[in-house]
Motif scaffolding. Structure first.
Motif, PDB file in Angstrom:
ATOM      1  N   ALA A   1       0.799  -1.227   0.000  1.00 58.80           N
ATOM      2  CA  ALA A   1       0.000   0.000   0.000  1.00 58.80           C
ATOM      3  C   ALA A   1       0.831   1.276   0.000  1.00 58.80           C
ATOM      4  O   ALA A   1       0.385   2.312  -0.484  1.00 58.80           O
ATOM      5  CB  ALA A   1      -0.935   0.006   1.202  1.00 58.80           C
ATOM      6  N   GLU A   2       2.032   1.218   0.575  1.00 65.12           N
ATOM      7  CA  GLU A   2       2.853   2.422   0.691  1.00 65.12           C
ATOM      8  C   GLU A   2       4.277   2.073   1.086  1.00 65.12           C
ATOM      9  O   GLU A   2       4.578   0.949   1.452  1.00 65.12           O
ATOM     10  CB  GLU A   2       2.240   3.391   1.708  1.00 65.12           C
ATOM     11  N   LEU A   3       5.119   3.064   1.014  1.00 64.55           N
ATOM     12  CA  LEU A   3       6.508   2.949   1.426  1.00 64.55           C
ATOM     13  C   LEU A   3       6.556   3.336   2.904  1.00 64.55           C
ATOM     14  O   LEU A   3       6.043   4.387   3.286  1.00 64.55           O
ATOM     15  CB  LEU A   3       7.342   3.918   0.587  1.00 64.55           C
ATOM     16  N   VAL A   4       7.144   2.485   3.729  1.00 67.06           N
ATOM     17  CA  VAL A   4       7.236   2.754   5.157  1.00 67.06           C
ATOM     18  C   VAL A   4       8.700   3.008   5.488  1.00 67.06           C
ATOM     19  O   VAL A   4       9.551   2.163   5.242  1.00 67.06           O
ATOM     20  CB  VAL A   4       6.718   1.568   5.998  1.00 67.06           C
TER      21      VAL A   4
ATOM     22  N   ILE B   1       4.560   6.873   3.080  1.00 68.82           N
ATOM     23  CA  ILE B   1       4.524   7.672   1.859  1.00 68.82           C
ATOM     24  C   ILE B   1       3.982   6.792   0.735  1.00 68.82           C
ATOM     25  O   ILE B   1       4.465   5.670   0.536  1.00 68.82           O
ATOM     26  CB  ILE B   1       5.940   8.170   1.492  1.00 68.82           C
ATOM     27  N   LYS B   2       3.001   7.282   0.005  1.00 69.42           N
ATOM     28  CA  LYS B   2       2.460   6.520  -1.131  1.00 69.42           C
ATOM     29  C   LYS B   2       3.492   6.441  -2.259  1.00 69.42           C
ATOM     30  O   LYS B   2       3.715   5.395  -2.836  1.00 69.42           O
ATOM     31  CB  LYS B   2       1.174   7.147  -1.664  1.00 69.42           C
ATOM     32  N   LYS B   3       4.089   7.604  -2.598  1.00 75.10           N
ATOM     33  CA  LYS B   3       5.144   7.619  -3.609  1.00 75.10           C
ATOM     34  C   LYS B   3       6.062   8.811  -3.350  1.00 75.10           C
ATOM     35  O   LYS B   3       5.626   9.852  -2.845  1.00 75.10           O
ATOM     36  CB  LYS B   3       4.573   7.631  -5.018  1.00 75.10           C
ATOM     37  N   LEU B   4       7.329   8.639  -3.689  1.00 75.55           N
ATOM     38  CA  LEU B   4       8.315   9.684  -3.421  1.00 75.55           C
ATOM     39  C   LEU B   4       7.990  10.986  -4.128  1.00 75.55           C
ATOM     40  O   LEU B   4       8.349  12.058  -3.634  1.00 75.55           O
ATOM     41  CB  LEU B   4       9.723   9.214  -3.822  1.00 75.55           C
ATOM     42  N   ALA B   5       7.294  10.919  -5.255  1.00 70.55           N
ATOM     43  CA  ALA B   5       6.921  12.140  -5.983  1.00 70.55           C
ATOM     44  C   ALA B   5       6.017  13.039  -5.145  1.00 70.55           C
ATOM     45  O   ALA B   5       5.911  14.235  -5.422  1.00 70.55           O
ATOM     46  CB  ALA B   5       6.239  11.772  -7.301  1.00 70.55           C
ATOM     47  N   ASP B   6       5.387  12.488  -4.096  1.00 68.92           N
ATOM     48  CA  ASP B   6       4.489  13.258  -3.236  1.00 68.92           C
ATOM     49  C   ASP B   6       5.220  14.075  -2.175  1.00 68.92           C
ATOM     50  O   ASP B   6       4.596  14.863  -1.465  1.00 68.92           O
ATOM     51  CB  ASP B   6       3.502  12.331  -2.510  1.00 68.92           C
ATOM     52  N   VAL B   7       6.537  13.845  -2.013  1.00 71.88           N
ATOM     53  CA  VAL B   7       7.270  14.519  -0.942  1.00 71.88           C
ATOM     54  C   VAL B   7       8.487  15.263  -1.488  1.00 71.88           C
ATOM     55  O   VAL B   7       8.950  14.991  -2.591  1.00 71.88           O
ATOM     56  CB  VAL B   7       7.714  13.526   0.163  1.00 71.88           C
ATOM     57  N   ASP B   8       8.990  16.171  -0.682  1.00 71.57           N
ATOM     58  CA  ASP B   8      10.187  16.937  -1.016  1.00 71.57           C
ATOM     59  C   ASP B   8      11.408  16.084  -0.660  1.00 71.57           C
ATOM     60  O   ASP B   8      11.633  15.776   0.515  1.00 71.57           O
ATOM     61  CB  ASP B   8      10.171  18.248  -0.213  1.00 71.57           C
ATOM     62  N   ALA B   9      12.193  15.712  -1.670  1.00 75.12           N
ATOM     63  CA  ALA B   9      13.352  14.831  -1.467  1.00 75.12           C
ATOM     64  C   ALA B   9      14.375  15.453  -0.520  1.00 75.12           C
ATOM     65  O   ALA B   9      14.988  14.743   0.292  1.00 75.12           O
ATOM     66  CB  ALA B   9      13.998  14.494  -2.798  1.00 75.12           C
ATOM     67  N   GLY B  10      14.572  16.752  -0.595  1.00 71.73           N
ATOM     68  CA  GLY B  10      15.528  17.424   0.292  1.00 71.73           C
ATOM     69  C   GLY B  10      15.099  17.353   1.740  1.00 71.73           C
ATOM     70  O   GLY B  10      15.914  17.142   2.640  1.00 71.73           O
ATOM     71  N   VAL B  11      13.804  17.520   1.989  1.00 70.99           N
ATOM     72  CA  VAL B  11      13.279  17.439   3.353  1.00 70.99           C
ATOM     73  C   VAL B  11      13.370  15.998   3.858  1.00 70.99           C
ATOM     74  O   VAL B  11      13.735  15.756   5.012  1.00 70.99           O
ATOM     75  CB  VAL B  11      11.830  17.970   3.424  1.00 70.99           C
TER      76      VAL B  11
END
Length: 139
Positions: free
Chosen positions: A79-82, A111-121
């Motif tokens: 379902a997601e990345l933990v 996180i569902k997918k890395l594209a949903d979050v700020d990689a630097g953060v």
């Protein structure tokens, strides 16, 4: 006392990640692995059947229960990345506020997918988690 199930295995992280069915989750797992290897300076190692871990530490509770676990890790679940990077420290709150779309558990970041979050953060959050581990459980 019960035997601890989450311990290093002989399965390679490459084999585990390559077997992830969802192609987006598989590519995200490769990216998280690279980030955690860079930050920790440790190679990926499987812990139990589904956790990709980096480094290790020994813990002992007041109850007498003790064991060894990875310092940081993640699992590309269906379902997601933990990501196992949450420490409960106040220093992580502003980072989580800037991260993007996610959910949290006690020590887990979902996180569902890395594209949903700020990689630097996410990088900063992971560095903060490692610093916390290094302080609490010096190598």
């Amino acid at each position: 006392m019960a035997e601890i199930k989450t311990k290093p295995t002989e399965v390679t992280a490459d084999a585990f990640i390559d077997a992830v069915e969802n192609p987006v989750r598989r590519e995200d797992a490769k990216a998280v692995r690279a980030m955690m290897e860079r930050i920790t300076g440790q190679p990926a190692q499987m812990w139990g059947p589904s956790i990709v871990g980096f480094g290790s530490y020994h813990y002992k509770y007041d109850s007498g229960h003790e064991g060894t676990m990875c310092r940081l890790g993640f699992s590309p679940r269906k379902a997601e990345l933990v990501l196992y990077v949450l420490t409960g420290a106040e220093s992580q709150e502003p980072l989580l506020a800037r991260l993007g779309k996610h959910k949290t558990g006690k020590s887990c970041l979902y996180i569902k997918k890395l594209a949903d979050v700020d990689a630097g953060v996410l990088d900063e959050l992971t560095r903060d988690a490692l610093a916390h581990m290094d302080e609490r459980y010096p190598s």
